[in-house]
Design a protein around this motif. Structure first.
Motif, PDB file in Angstrom:
ATOM      1  N   THR A  14       0.919  -1.073  -0.119  1.00  0.00           N
ATOM      2  CA  THR A  14       0.031  -0.137  -0.003  1.00  0.00           C
ATOM      3  C   THR A  14       1.014   1.267   0.008  1.00  0.00           C
ATOM      4  N   ILE A  15       0.353   2.388   0.535  1.00  0.00           N
ATOM      5  CA  ILE A  15       1.251   3.592   0.734  1.00  0.00           C
ATOM      6  C   ILE A  15       1.173   3.892   2.284  1.00  0.00           C
ATOM      7  N   GLN A  16       2.432   4.319   2.702  1.00  0.00           N
ATOM      8  CA  GLN A  16       2.728   4.560   4.240  1.00  0.00           C
ATOM      9  C   GLN A  16       1.945   5.834   4.272  1.00  0.00           C
ATOM     10  N   GLY A  17       0.832   5.891   5.195  1.00  0.00           N
ATOM     11  CA  GLY A  17       0.032   6.872   5.535  1.00  0.00           C
ATOM     12  C   GLY A  17       0.207   7.987   6.321  1.00  0.00           C
ATOM     13  N   GLN A  85       4.689 -12.623  -4.300  1.00  0.00           N
ATOM     14  CA  GLN A  85       3.740 -11.595  -4.575  1.00  0.00           C
ATOM     15  C   GLN A  85       3.913 -10.565  -5.540  1.00  0.00           C
ATOM     16  N   GLY A  86       5.306 -10.376  -6.087  1.00  0.00           N
ATOM     17  CA  GLY A  86       5.603  -9.453  -7.057  1.00  0.00           C
ATOM     18  C   GLY A  86       5.585  -8.078  -6.395  1.00  0.00           C
ATOM     19  N   PHE A  87       5.779  -7.861  -5.148  1.00  0.00           N
ATOM     20  CA  PHE A  87       5.620  -6.553  -4.907  1.00  0.00           C
ATOM     21  C   PHE A  87       6.763  -5.765  -5.122  1.00  0.00           C
ATOM     22  N   ASN A  88       6.364  -4.479  -5.539  1.00  0.00           N
ATOM     23  CA  ASN A  88       7.209  -3.435  -6.006  1.00  0.00           C
ATOM     24  C   ASN A  88       8.094  -2.531  -4.913  1.00  0.00           C
ATOM     25  N   ALA A  89       7.386  -2.430  -3.902  1.00  0.00           N
ATOM     26  CA  ALA A  89       7.846  -1.398  -2.613  1.00  0.00           C
ATOM     27  C   ALA A  89       8.956  -2.051  -2.101  1.00  0.00           C
ATOM     28  N   LYS A  90      10.103  -1.010  -2.013  1.00  0.00           N
ATOM     29  CA  LYS A  90      11.311  -1.331  -1.341  1.00  0.00           C
ATOM     30  C   LYS A  90      11.324  -0.928   0.034  1.00  0.00           C
ATOM     31  N   GLY A 115      17.688  -5.623  -0.924  1.00  0.00           N
ATOM     32  CA  GLY A 115      17.886  -4.095  -1.297  1.00  0.00           C
ATOM     33  C   GLY A 115      16.534  -3.331  -0.632  1.00  0.00           C
ATOM     34  N   CYS A 116      15.867  -3.713   0.358  1.00  0.00           N
ATOM     35  CA  CYS A 116      14.891  -2.960   1.000  1.00  0.00           C
ATOM     36  C   CYS A 116      15.330  -2.261   2.137  1.00  0.00           C
ATOM     37  N   GLN A 117      14.529  -1.370   2.416  1.00  0.00           N
ATOM     38  CA  GLN A 117      14.921  -0.551   3.992  1.00  0.00           C
ATOM     39  C   GLN A 117      13.556  -0.873   4.776  1.00  0.00           C
ATOM     40  N   CYS A 118      13.935  -1.006   5.922  1.00  0.00           N
ATOM     41  CA  CYS A 118      13.088  -1.449   6.837  1.00  0.00           C
ATOM     42  C   CYS A 118      12.547  -0.149   7.957  1.00  0.00           C
ATOM     43  N   GLN A 119      11.451  -0.199   8.151  1.00  0.00           N
ATOM     44  CA  GLN A 119      10.718   0.632   9.372  1.00  0.00           C
ATOM     45  C   GLN A 119      10.156  -0.177  10.270  1.00  0.00           C
ATOM     46  N   ILE A 120      10.304   0.184  11.542  1.00  0.00           N
ATOM     47  CA  ILE A 120       9.320  -0.553  12.494  1.00  0.00           C
ATOM     48  C   ILE A 120       8.420   0.416  13.301  1.00  0.00           C
ATOM     49  N   GLU A 121       7.376   0.232  13.650  1.00  0.00           N
ATOM     50  CA  GLU A 121       6.411   0.936  14.213  1.00  0.00           C
ATOM     51  C   GLU A 121       6.229   0.318  15.586  1.00  0.00           C
ATOM     52  N   THR A 122       6.496   1.015  16.811  1.00  0.00           N
ATOM     53  CA  THR A 122       6.508   0.199  17.910  1.00  0.00           C
ATOM     54  C   THR A 122       6.032   1.101  19.057  1.00  0.00           C
ATOM     55  N   SER A 123       5.677   0.698  20.318  1.00  0.00           N
ATOM     56  CA  SER A 123       5.015   1.344  21.316  1.00  0.00           C
ATOM     57  C   SER A 123       6.122   1.985  22.240  1.00  0.00           C
ATOM     58  N   GLY A 124       7.157   1.404  22.190  1.00  0.00           N
ATOM     59  CA  GLY A 124       8.394   1.694  22.953  1.00  0.00           C
ATOM     60  C   GLY A 124       8.338   0.817  24.309  1.00  0.00           C
ATOM     61  N   THR A 125       7.267  -0.168  24.553  1.00  0.00           N
ATOM     62  CA  THR A 125       7.223  -0.837  25.646  1.00  0.00           C
ATOM     63  C   THR A 125       8.083  -2.130  25.574  1.00  0.00           C
ATOM     64  N   SER A 126       8.887  -2.330  24.680  1.00  0.00           N
ATOM     65  CA  SER A 126       9.741  -3.699  24.420  1.00  0.00           C
ATOM     66  C   SER A 126      10.994  -3.180  23.752  1.00  0.00           C
ATOM     67  N   GLU A 127      11.845  -4.067  24.163  1.00  0.00           N
ATOM     68  CA  GLU A 127      13.231  -3.798  23.701  1.00  0.00           C
ATOM     69  C   GLU A 127      13.204  -3.680  22.267  1.00  0.00           C
ATOM     70  N   VAL A 128      14.044  -2.891  21.727  1.00  0.00           N
ATOM     71  CA  VAL A 128      14.120  -2.742  20.134  1.00  0.00           C
ATOM     72  C   VAL A 128      15.271  -3.443  19.574  1.00  0.00           C
ATOM     73  N   ARG A 129      15.068  -4.351  19.051  1.00  0.00           N
ATOM     74  CA  ARG A 129      15.874  -5.343  18.506  1.00  0.00           C
ATOM     75  C   ARG A 129      16.058  -5.321  16.850  1.00  0.00           C
ATOM     76  N   VAL A 130      16.592  -4.463  16.398  1.00  0.00           N
ATOM     77  CA  VAL A 130      16.680  -4.410  14.806  1.00  0.00           C
ATOM     78  C   VAL A 130      18.319  -4.331  14.527  1.00  0.00           C
ATOM     79  N   THR A 131      18.199  -4.110  13.046  1.00  0.00           N
ATOM     80  CA  THR A 131      19.702  -3.857  12.476  1.00  0.00           C
ATOM     81  C   THR A 131      19.806  -2.321  12.616  1.00  0.00           C
ATOM     82  N   GLU A 132      21.097  -1.890  12.429  1.00  0.00           N
ATOM     83  CA  GLU A 132      21.628  -0.554  12.657  1.00  0.00           C
ATOM     84  C   GLU A 132      20.943   0.559  11.605  1.00  0.00           C
TER      85      GLU A 132
END
Length: 226
Positions: A14-17, A85-90, A115-132
Motif C-alpha cells: 500500500t502507501i505509508q499513510g 507476490q511480486g511486490f514493487n515497494a522497497k 535491497g529493501c529498507q525496513c521501518q518498525i512502528e513500536t509502542s516503545g514498551t519492549s526492547e528494540v532489536r533491529v539492524t543499525e
C-alpha cells in the motif's frame, strides 16, 4: 543457530499513510501479539494468538479485512512470499500488534539483503532489536491498560517519535518522557491527532508550530486505503 519464528497477521502492499514516510509505497508486515492495550487501537485483532486461529501463510496473504487469524513463519518465509507476490515497494513497515515482542534483527537483515529498507512502528514498551539501518518509529503508549512503561532505551534508539494526541495532557506526558532520554540529535518529533478529532488536530498544529515539530496526519484514513 536458532531462527526466530514470527506470528504474522497480514502482509500487503500500500502507501505509508503517516509519519516521515507518508506517501511512500510500502509493504506492511503486521505481526501478531500485543500486551499494551490501547483503548483506541484499530488492530485489536492482533492482540492475542489463539491456537484455533492459526492458518497457513497462503491463507494469510489472501485474507481480506481484519480478523485474528495468523501464521507462524520464518524471516526467509516472509521474504520468499514478498518475492512470490511480486511486490514493487522497497520500503518494509514491520508493525503489529507490537512488533518488538520479537527480535526483529533477522527479519530486517533478510529484507536488507534483497535491497529493501525496513521501518518498525513500536509502542516503545519492549526492547528494540533491529539492524543499525532500520528506521525506528516509536509511538509512545503511556498509561495504557497493559500498564507497560515506555523504555528509555527505545526512545534513545528512535529515529522518529510519533506521539498520539487527544488532549494537552498527552503533550505533557510526552515532555516528561523526552526529558528522561538522551535522544538522537536528528530525531523527528511528530504529533498525531487521535481519530482525526478536530480539537486534537488543532492542538497538534498549534504545538508543532510553537515547537517546530512535525504534524503526522493519518492520510490513509482520509483516503480510505489500508
Amino acid at each position: 543457530m536458532t531462527h526466530t519464528r514470527f506470528k504474522i497477521n497480514e502482509m500487503f502492499e500500500t502507501i505509508q499513510g503517516e509519519g516521515v514516510f507518508t506517501g511512500v509505497p510500502a509493504v506492511f508486515v503486521r505481526l501478531q501479539i500485543c500486551n499494551v492495550g490501547c483503548a483506541w487501537c484499530d488492530t485489536k485483532q492482533t492482540w492475542t494468538a489463539e491456537p484455533e486461529q492459526q492458518r497457513s501463510f497462503g491463507d494469510i496473504i489472501l485474507k481480506q479485512g481484519d480478523d485474528p487469524t495468523w501464521s507462524e513463519v520464518s524471516a526467509d518465509d516472509i521474504v520468499v512470499m514478498y518475492n512470490q507476490q511480486g511486490f514493487n515497494a522497497k520500503h518494509i513497515v514491520i508493525t503489529g500488534g507490537e512488533p518488538c515482542e520479537y527480535d526483529l534483527t533477522e527479519l530486517c537483515k533478510a529484507f536488507e539483503a534483497i535491497g529493501c529498507q525496513c521501518q518498525i512502528e513500536t509502542s516503545g514498551t519492549s526492547e528494540v532489536r533491529v539492524t543499525e539501518s532500520t528506521w525506528v518509529t516509536v509511538s509512545p503508549k503511556i498509561a495504557m491498560k497493559g500498564k507497560l512503561p515506555v523504555l528509555t532505551s527505545a526512545l534513545e534508539r528512535a529515529n522518529e517519535v510519533k506521539h498520539p494526541v487527544a488532549t494537552e495532557k498527552n503533550i505533557s506526558q510526552l515532555d516528561e518522557l523526552l526529558a528522561q532520554a538522551a535522544l538522537r540529535k536528528d530525531v523527528v518529533i511528530a504529533l498525531q491527532p487521535i481519530s482525526q478529532k478536530p480539537r486534537a488536530t488543532e492542538l497538534c498544529i498549534e504545538t508543532c508550530i510553537e515547537r517546530n515539530w512535525r504534524l503526522s496526519v493519518q492520510t490513509h484514513k482520509y483516503l480510505s486505503i489500508a
